[in-house]
Design an enzyme around this catalytic site. Structure first.
Site, PDB file in Angstrom:
ATOM      1  N   ARG A  13       0.854  -1.189   0.000  1.00 38.78           N
ATOM      2  CA  ARG A  13       0.000   0.000   0.000  1.00 38.78           C
ATOM      3  C   ARG A  13       0.892   1.242   0.000  1.00 38.78           C
ATOM      4  O   ARG A  13       1.982   1.237   0.591  1.00 38.78           O
ATOM      5  CB  ARG A  13      -0.863   0.047   1.271  1.00 38.78           C
ATOM      6  CG  ARG A  13      -2.076  -0.855   1.228  1.00 38.78           C
ATOM      7  CD  ARG A  13      -3.181  -0.319   0.327  1.00 38.78           C
ATOM      8  NE  ARG A  13      -4.318  -1.215   0.288  1.00 38.78           N
ATOM      9  CZ  ARG A  13      -4.492  -2.215  -0.573  1.00 38.78           C
ATOM     10  NH1 ARG A  13      -3.601  -2.448  -1.502  1.00 38.78           N
ATOM     11  NH2 ARG A  13      -5.557  -2.979  -0.526  1.00 38.78           N
ATOM     12  N   HIS A  40      -1.107   0.828  -9.647  1.00 37.66           N
ATOM     13  CA  HIS A  40      -1.834  -0.064  -8.715  1.00 37.66           C
ATOM     14  C   HIS A  40      -2.490  -1.229  -9.488  1.00 37.66           C
ATOM     15  O   HIS A  40      -3.697  -1.447  -9.392  1.00 37.66           O
ATOM     16  CB  HIS A  40      -2.889   0.727  -7.931  1.00 37.66           C
ATOM     17  CG  HIS A  40      -3.258   0.060  -6.631  1.00 37.66           C
ATOM     18  ND1 HIS A  40      -3.512   0.744  -5.478  1.00 37.66           N
ATOM     19  CD2 HIS A  40      -3.429  -1.252  -6.309  1.00 37.66           C
ATOM     20  CE1 HIS A  40      -3.834  -0.086  -4.501  1.00 37.66           C
ATOM     21  NE2 HIS A  40      -3.773  -1.318  -4.989  1.00 37.66           N
TER      22      HIS A  40
HETATM   23  N1  LIG Z   1      -1.101  -3.555  -4.992  1.00 34.73           N
HETATM   24  C1  LIG Z   1      -2.088  -4.408  -5.131  1.00 34.73           C
HETATM   25  O1  LIG Z   1      -2.704  -4.499  -6.188  1.00 34.73           O
HETATM   26  C2  LIG Z   1      -2.434  -5.312  -3.966  1.00 34.73           C
HETATM   27  C3  LIG Z   1      -3.250  -6.418  -4.212  1.00 34.73           C
HETATM   28  C4  LIG Z   1      -3.545  -7.278  -3.169  1.00 34.73           C
HETATM   29  C5  LIG Z   1      -3.032  -7.034  -1.903  1.00 34.73           C
HETATM   30  N2  LIG Z   1      -2.247  -5.954  -1.692  1.00 34.73           N
HETATM   31  C6  LIG Z   1      -1.705  -5.690  -0.341  1.00 34.73           C
HETATM   32  O2  LIG Z   1      -0.989  -6.826   0.127  1.00 34.73           O
HETATM   33  C7  LIG Z   1      -1.238  -6.960   1.520  1.00 34.73           C
HETATM   34  C8  LIG Z   1      -0.884  -8.360   2.005  1.00 34.73           C
HETATM   35  O3  LIG Z   1      -1.845  -9.309   1.545  1.00 34.73           O
HETATM   36  P1  LIG Z   1      -1.858 -10.812   2.109  1.00 34.73           P
HETATM   37  O4  LIG Z   1      -3.062 -11.451   1.534  1.00 34.73           O
HETATM   38  O5  LIG Z   1      -0.544 -11.465   1.908  1.00 34.73           O
HETATM   39  O6  LIG Z   1      -2.070 -10.521   3.678  1.00 34.73           O
HETATM   40  P2  LIG Z   1      -1.910 -11.540   4.908  1.00 34.73           P
HETATM   41  O7  LIG Z   1      -2.082 -12.940   4.452  1.00 34.73           O
HETATM   42  O8  LIG Z   1      -2.777 -11.008   5.990  1.00 34.73           O
HETATM   43  O9  LIG Z   1      -0.375 -11.368   5.344  1.00 34.73           O
HETATM   44  C9  LIG Z   1       0.097 -10.199   5.922  1.00 34.73           C
HETATM   45  C10 LIG Z   1       1.534 -10.438   6.371  1.00 34.73           C
HETATM   46  O10 LIG Z   1       2.043  -9.179   6.855  1.00 34.73           O
HETATM   47  C11 LIG Z   1       2.597  -9.399   8.148  1.00 34.73           C
HETATM   48  N3  LIG Z   1       2.499  -8.201   8.989  1.00 34.73           N
HETATM   49  C12 LIG Z   1       1.380  -7.507   9.310  1.00 34.73           C
HETATM   50  N4  LIG Z   1       1.700  -6.494  10.154  1.00 34.73           N
HETATM   51  C13 LIG Z   1       3.042  -6.584  10.365  1.00 34.73           C
HETATM   52  C14 LIG Z   1       3.960  -5.856  11.167  1.00 34.73           C
HETATM   53  N5  LIG Z   1       3.566  -4.832  11.921  1.00 34.73           N
HETATM   54  N6  LIG Z   1       5.268  -6.244  11.146  1.00 34.73           N
HETATM   55  C15 LIG Z   1       5.670  -7.284  10.407  1.00 34.73           C
HETATM   56  N7  LIG Z   1       4.851  -8.032   9.624  1.00 34.73           N
HETATM   57  C16 LIG Z   1       3.548  -7.672   9.614  1.00 34.73           C
HETATM   58  C17 LIG Z   1       1.781 -10.519   8.736  1.00 34.73           C
HETATM   59  O11 LIG Z   1       2.492 -11.084   9.842  1.00 34.73           O
HETATM   60  P3  LIG Z   1       1.940 -12.399  10.621  1.00 34.73           P
HETATM   61  O12 LIG Z   1       2.292 -13.538   9.674  1.00 34.73           O
HETATM   62  O13 LIG Z   1       2.717 -12.433  11.864  1.00 34.73           O
HETATM   63  O14 LIG Z   1       0.459 -12.206  10.787  1.00 34.73           O
HETATM   64  C18 LIG Z   1       1.656 -11.447   7.521  1.00 34.73           C
HETATM   65  O15 LIG Z   1       2.816 -12.232   7.366  1.00 34.73           O
HETATM   66  C19 LIG Z   1      -2.712  -6.568   1.642  1.00 34.73           C
HETATM   67  O16 LIG Z   1      -3.032  -6.167   2.959  1.00 34.73           O
HETATM   68  C20 LIG Z   1      -2.833  -5.421   0.657  1.00 34.73           C
HETATM   69  O17 LIG Z   1      -2.593  -4.189   1.305  1.00 34.73           O
HETATM   70  C21 LIG Z   1      -1.936  -5.100  -2.705  1.00 34.73           C
END
Ligand SMILES: NC(=O)c1ccc[n+]([C@@H]2O[C@H](COP(=O)([O-])OP(=O)(O)OC[C@H]3O[C@@H](n4cnc5c(N)ncnc54)[C@H](OP(=O)(O)O)[C@@H]3O)[C@@H](O)[C@H]2O)c1
Length: 313
Positions: A228, A276
């Site tokens: 993000r 994006h």
């Molecule tokens: N640009 C785009 O088009 C696009 C598309 C889709 C998604 N995204 C972004 O990608 C993000 C991740 O998606 P996902 O499905 O992989 O999410 P997810 O499965 O919830 O994984 C999030 C990861 O981030 C870690 N995390 C969260 N807060 C943290 C912190 N304070 N310090 C260190 N690590 C932290 C979590 O740690 P834990 O393992 O310990 O919980 C987990 O490993 C989404 O939230 C979204 O913002 C962007």
């Protein structure tokens, strides 16, 4: 039972997909005349203020994207489970983006693009191999793990960093603030796939970039942010590119979107800007996964991908 589609995007393709996948489910949008007492589900992306109020029968809010930061600051968020999208389609697209940009840096493709335009024939006769390059992925969730696996298959030396310790087969992991220094010190290409939360806002800043490895085969660290825009401090990115703290950056997300015309990122010679699009939520795949969840919920089965409101993701 009614589904309300509340999105800042064109709702038409979404409504059409939901209707064809689940004909028995009435689908409405905020401008329609409908009975708010019958709305059991909302599918939302950045809903307008008031769109989620006065829905007494609401059971679940589905985010139309993997991130839920667009809902976290929403005033009067109804006290029902929020479910984020998890689809192979979205995950695969994100991994393609991450692998593509890691390979562009590994193969020095930007330099060869520039050489082509200047008609220069100049070869690097001892380029690095993927195994010489250390990729560090911030976020070892659904997206981070898939990207890590695919980068490992290409031969990259991959590690991940998460909030809580994670044991994942095939690559090294670090966790928490205490693991961050060691993670950054072994990273040549930093890939950010974190959610935006109060803890992660602004994390991609000068202090962090200065801790990245400086002894790698790429001649300096690179940043790829597809998480993000609120995770990055763009002023620091530009300054760090200009003084050599960063060698290059690929940015899919920005502090303000669309990226303002006067942003120095647009024309910076060592920045790649994409609008994006690293992992677009396609109406077809996303509606399919939401309809599957509605059917599960109606059958009394647990929902998948329920957001922990205290963590913010
Ligand atoms: N640009 C785009 O088009 C696009 C598309 C889709 C998604 N995204 C972004 O990608 C993000 C991740 O998606 P996902 O499905 O992989 O999410 P997810 O499965 O919830 O994984 C999030 C990861 O981030 C870690 N995390 C969260 N807060 C943290 C912190 N304070 N310090 C260190 N690590 C932290 C979590 O740690 P834990 O393992 O310990 O919980 C987990 O490993 C989404 O939230 C979204 O913002 C962007």
């Amino acid at each position: 039972m009614t589904l309300l589609v509340a999105t800042t995007w064109d709702p038409e393709p979404w409504v059409e997909r939901f209707q064809s996948l689940m004909p028995e489910l009435p689908v409405v949008i905020p401008g329609d005349i409908f009975d708010r007492r019958r709305v059991s589900y909302v599918a939302a992306w950045g809903p307008k203020s008031g769109a989620l109020s006065g829905l007494p029968a609401l059971e679940v809010i589905f985010s139309l994207g993997a991130g839920v930061d667009h809902l976290m600051g929403y005033p009067d968020l109804p006290p029902v489970p929020i479910v984020r999208v998890m689809s192979d389609d979205l995950t695969t697209r994100m991994s393609e983006y991450v692998v593509l940009h890691c390979l562009l840096y590994l193969r020095d493709q930007r330099r060869y693009d520039a050489q082509q335009r200047a008609k220069i024939w100049e070869q690097d006769r001892s380029p690095p191999r993927a195994s010489d390059v250390r990729v560090g992925i911030m976020g070892v969730g659904v997206l981070g793990q898939d990207a890590a696996r695919k980068l490992s298959m290409m031969g990259f030396d991959v590690a991940g960093w998460s909030r809580t310790p994670r044991a994942v087969d095939g690559f090294e992991t670090f966790a928490g603030r205490e693991g961050l220094d060691a993670f950054l010190a072994r990273t040549d290409i930093l890939v950010c796939l974190l959610p935006l939360t109060p803890e992660t806002r602004g994390i991609l800043n000068r202090t962090l970039f200065e801790r990245l490895a400086r002894d790698g085969r790429l001649g300096g660290p690179f940043l790829i942010n597809a998480g993000r825009g609120g995770l990055q401090i763009e002023q620091d990115i530009v300054a760090c590119l200009d003084d050599g703290t960063l060698k290059g950056a690929t940015l899919d997300v920005f502090e303000t979107e669309p990226l303002p015309e006067d942003s120095p990122l647009w024309l910076h010679p060592r920045v790649t800007v994409t609008p994006h699009v690293s992992a677009v939520s396609s109406p077809d795949a996303t509606a399919r996964s939401i309809v599957e969840q509605i059917r599960r919920h109606e059958a009394g089965e647990p929902l998948e991908g329920v957001v922990d409101l205290a963590r913010g993701y």
